[in-house]
Enzyme design. Structure first.
Site, PDB file in Angstrom:
ATOM      1  N   LYS A   1      -3.671 -10.826  10.506  1.00 34.44           N
ATOM      2  CA  LYS A   1      -2.987  -9.615  10.215  1.00 34.44           C
ATOM      3  C   LYS A   1      -2.035  -9.286  11.518  1.00 34.44           C
ATOM      4  O   LYS A   1      -1.148  -8.465  11.485  1.00 34.44           O
ATOM      5  CB  LYS A   1      -3.198  -8.596   9.699  1.00 34.44           C
ATOM      6  CG  LYS A   1      -3.682  -8.606   7.999  1.00 34.44           C
ATOM      7  CD  LYS A   1      -4.192  -7.459   7.821  1.00 34.44           C
ATOM      8  CE  LYS A   1      -4.320  -7.153   6.285  1.00 34.44           C
ATOM      9  NZ  LYS A   1      -5.143  -6.125   5.509  1.00 34.44           N
TER      10      LYS A   1
ATOM     11  N   ARG B   1      -7.181   1.805  -3.732  1.00 35.92           N
ATOM     12  CA  ARG B   1      -6.069   2.757  -3.894  1.00 35.92           C
ATOM     13  C   ARG B   1      -5.218   2.883  -5.193  1.00 35.92           C
ATOM     14  O   ARG B   1      -4.947   3.985  -5.832  1.00 35.92           O
ATOM     15  CB  ARG B   1      -4.963   2.891  -2.655  1.00 35.92           C
ATOM     16  CG  ARG B   1      -5.836   3.356  -1.386  1.00 35.92           C
ATOM     17  CD  ARG B   1      -5.215   2.918  -0.160  1.00 35.92           C
ATOM     18  NE  ARG B   1      -5.258   1.471  -0.038  1.00 35.92           N
ATOM     19  CZ  ARG B   1      -4.979   0.693   0.966  1.00 35.92           C
ATOM     20  NH1 ARG B   1      -4.396   1.439   2.029  1.00 35.92           N
ATOM     21  NH2 ARG B   1      -5.003  -0.609   1.121  1.00 35.92           N
TER      22      ARG B   1
ATOM     23  N   SER C   1      -3.282   2.175   6.840  1.00 31.91           N
ATOM     24  CA  SER C   1      -3.084   1.747   8.465  1.00 31.91           C
ATOM     25  C   SER C   1      -1.600   1.402   8.437  1.00 31.91           C
ATOM     26  O   SER C   1      -1.323   1.843   9.604  1.00 31.91           O
ATOM     27  CB  SER C   1      -4.174   0.687   8.535  1.00 31.91           C
ATOM     28  OG  SER C   1      -5.334   1.272   8.600  1.00 31.91           O
TER      29      SER C   1
ATOM     30  N   HIS D   1     -10.047   5.588   5.014  1.00 32.51           N
ATOM     31  CA  HIS D   1     -11.520   4.881   5.249  1.00 32.51           C
ATOM     32  C   HIS D   1     -12.770   5.913   5.255  1.00 32.51           C
ATOM     33  O   HIS D   1     -13.642   5.631   4.943  1.00 32.51           O
ATOM     34  CB  HIS D   1     -11.456   3.984   6.718  1.00 32.51           C
ATOM     35  CG  HIS D   1     -10.425   2.871   6.472  1.00 32.51           C
ATOM     36  ND1 HIS D   1      -9.306   2.958   7.717  1.00 32.51           N
ATOM     37  CD2 HIS D   1     -10.128   1.735   5.727  1.00 32.51           C
ATOM     38  CE1 HIS D   1      -8.807   1.950   7.297  1.00 32.51           C
ATOM     39  NE2 HIS D   1      -9.079   1.233   6.347  1.00 32.51           N
TER      40      HIS D   1
HETATM   41  P1  ADP Z   1      -8.492  -5.170   5.018  1.00 35.90           P
HETATM   42  O1  ADP Z   1      -7.410  -5.863   5.815  1.00 35.90           O
HETATM   43  O2  ADP Z   1      -9.768  -5.880   4.927  1.00 35.90           O
HETATM   44  O3  ADP Z   1      -7.858  -4.727   3.735  1.00 35.90           O
HETATM   45  P2  ADP Z   1      -8.382  -2.399   5.763  1.00 35.90           P
HETATM   46  O4  ADP Z   1      -8.721  -1.610   6.824  1.00 35.90           O
HETATM   47  O5  ADP Z   1      -6.786  -2.156   5.519  1.00 35.90           O
HETATM   48  O6  ADP Z   1      -8.949  -4.133   5.579  1.00 35.90           O
HETATM   49  O7  ADP Z   1      -9.022  -1.933   4.615  1.00 35.90           O
HETATM   50  C1  ADP Z   1     -10.571  -1.966   4.347  1.00 35.90           C
HETATM   51  C2  ADP Z   1     -11.165  -1.252   3.188  1.00 35.90           C
HETATM   52  O8  ADP Z   1     -10.427   0.072   3.080  1.00 35.90           O
HETATM   53  C3  ADP Z   1      -9.997  -1.846   1.949  1.00 35.90           C
HETATM   54  O9  ADP Z   1     -10.924  -2.036   0.778  1.00 35.90           O
HETATM   55  C4  ADP Z   1      -8.983  -1.002   1.539  1.00 35.90           C
HETATM   56  O10 ADP Z   1      -8.706  -1.180   0.127  1.00 35.90           O
HETATM   57  C5  ADP Z   1      -9.885   0.156   1.866  1.00 35.90           C
HETATM   58  N1  ADP Z   1      -8.696   1.392   2.079  1.00 35.90           N
HETATM   59  C6  ADP Z   1      -7.992   1.649   3.035  1.00 35.90           C
HETATM   60  N2  ADP Z   1      -7.208   2.764   2.957  1.00 35.90           N
HETATM   61  C7  ADP Z   1      -7.911   3.244   2.177  1.00 35.90           C
HETATM   62  C8  ADP Z   1      -7.825   4.820   1.366  1.00 35.90           C
HETATM   63  N3  ADP Z   1      -6.783   5.638   2.008  1.00 35.90           N
HETATM   64  N4  ADP Z   1      -8.375   5.186   0.484  1.00 35.90           N
HETATM   65  C9  ADP Z   1      -9.395   4.425   0.004  1.00 35.90           C
HETATM   66  N5  ADP Z   1      -9.444   3.111   0.462  1.00 35.90           N
HETATM   67  C10 ADP Z   1      -8.787   2.596   1.562  1.00 35.90           C
END
Ligand code: ADP
Length: 161
Positions: free
Chosen positions: A42, A91, A129, A18
């Site tokens: 979630k 990703r 995450s 992130h």
């Molecule tokens: P959500 O529940 O909305 O997917 P997340 O916190 O899991 O929330 O992810 C928020 C955003 O960050 C999403 O667009 C996700 O694809 C992106 N994201 C999560 N991990 C990574 C990573 N390692 N590299 C790039 N983008 C990421």
């Protein structure tokens, strides 16, 4: 008109993946509004307040990045903060289907807000995450994937500290 982008997510917890997206986008936009989702189906490990606090702690030093919680539709969150753009990180191909559908739905509801996909850096593409939570739960070392403050919070949470 300032170029404002919002970056919505669950941030359960915020990871280096992130942070990489936010750092790169902070150079492209005048300001980034990070949106921590309040109501999450979630069933997050960290409470909304904890996710907010960790995200704020980690991003606090970035001058053009602000953190807000949100419980409304993402397009409403974007409009509330005058963001023209919703940022999403991609990703792998596995992210694409859902993200494409989400972007199309958001565009259907709000033609004034555009979704921009940012590819994950090669070094962070495997970080999620959910994997970080799993590794921490099994006593693995997560220090390469999250900032120290997040690693400590995970340790305390999972050990009941
Ligand atoms: P959500 O529940 O909305 O997917 P997340 O916190 O899991 O929330 O992810 C928020 C955003 O960050 C999403 O667009 C996700 O694809 C992106 N994201 C999560 N991990 C990574 C990573 N390692 N590299 C790039 N983008 C990421």
């Amino acid at each position: 008109m300032p170029r404002i982008a919002c970056y919505p997510g669950t941030f359960d917890p915020i990871t280096n993946g992130h942070i990489d997206i936010i750092t790169r986008c902070a150079k492209l936009y005048d300001s980034i509004i990070v949106g921590v989702a309040q109501n999450d189906k979630k069933n997050p490990l960290f409470s909304f307040a904890e996710r907010m606090q960790l995200t704020e702690q980690v991003l606090g030093a970035m001058p053009n990045v602000k953190v807000h919680g949100f419980g409304e539709l993402t397009i409403e969150f974007a409009r509330k903060h005058s963001a023209q753009v919703i940022l999403r990180g991609l990703r792998a191909v596995s992210d694409f289907d859902f993200e494409f559908q989400l972007a199309a739905m958001n565009r259907k509801m709000a033609t004034d807000v555009e979704t921009v996909f940012i590819p994950a850096s090669a070094t962070d593409a495997y970080i999620s995450s959910s994997l970080v939570r799993e590794i921490a739960a099994l006593n693995g070392d997560v220090s390469e994937f999250v900032p120290q403050v997040v690693a400590t919070a995970l340790y305390n949470k999972l050990r009941g500290g």
